[in-house]
Enzyme design. Structure first.
Site, PDB file in Angstrom:
ATOM      1  CG  HIS A 177      46.610  82.810  78.027  1.00  5.61           C
ATOM      2  ND1 HIS A 177      45.747  82.482  77.012  1.00  5.61           N
ATOM      3  CD2 HIS A 177      45.948  83.707  78.803  1.00  5.61           C
ATOM      4  CE1 HIS A 177      44.613  83.138  77.157  1.00  5.61           C
ATOM      5  NE2 HIS A 177      44.716  83.893  78.232  1.00  5.61           N
TER       6      HIS A 177
ATOM      7  CD  GLU B 263      48.778  78.363  75.378  1.00  7.13           C
ATOM      8  OE1 GLU B 263      48.611  78.767  76.549  1.00  7.13           O
ATOM      9  OE2 GLU B 263      47.839  78.192  74.594  1.00  7.13           O
TER      10      GLU B 263
ATOM     11  CB  CYS C  65      43.371  81.544  73.087  1.00 10.15           C
ATOM     12  SG  CYS C  65      44.733  82.605  73.655  1.00 10.15           S
TER      13      CYS C  65
ATOM     14  CB  CYS D  60      48.426  81.312  72.901  1.00 13.02           C
ATOM     15  SG  CYS D  60      48.286  81.885  74.618  1.00 13.02           S
TER      16      CYS D  60
END
Length: 163
Positions: free
Chosen positions: A53, A55, A83, A86
């Site tokens: 992801h 992040e 999420c 993260c």
């Protein structure tokens, strides 16, 4: 244009990089002392890695730049609400400020589904600001998924005409 808007615009540019390679358009920027020290975009499909992801990648890059897993004094700008994974990385890396563009009602853990960044049982909490350039961030995602649905419909229609 405020600092938050400036840095979110940079995160949007990262998100567009993801979109250009067929990834969900999410971008992240990490800032320390008014300087961008890390930037990333989603690479989950490209890398076939569920942790790739924006992040998460940006946090790894920032830690390498700072030379520490503690990212105190940093701000994370991300186009979509973090999420659970993260948000956990944000807490574990001690990032004090999180600024995001648009909410994620199905997976957001910075206030939508739950608020891991403000969970009092953790030893670290982050200040969260949402809605920065929200319309632009939301539009990127809306258009991306609209195009996916449109392309699937075209493929299904083509498959049905060949039968």
């Amino acid at each position: 244009m405020t600092n938050h808007q400036f840095y979110m615009a940079m995160a949007i540019e990262e998100a567009k990089k993801a979109e250009n390679i067929g990834e969900v358009p999410i971008g992240a920027i990490i800032v320390k002392n008014n300087e961008i020290i890390a930037r990333a975009h989603n690479l989950r499909e490209s890398m076939q890695d569920p942790t790739a992801h924006a992040e998460h990648i940006a946090i790894q890059r920032a830690a390498a730049v700072v030379g520490s897993w503690r990212l105190e004094g940093c701000s994370l700008y991300v186009t979509l609400e973090p999420c659970v994974m993260c948000a956990g990385s944000i807490v574990m890396s001690r990032i004090p400020n999180v600024i995001y563009g648009t909410t994620d009602p199905k997976g957001g853990c910075a206030g939508s589904l739950m608020d891991l960044l403000q969970e009092p049982r953790f030893n670290h909490r982050a200040t969260v600001e949402s809605g920065v350039l929200e319309e632009a961030c939301s539009q990127l995602l809306t258009e991306f998924f609209r195009n996916i649905r449109k392309n699937k419909k075209i493929i299904r229609t083509a498959d049905n005409t060949n039968n």
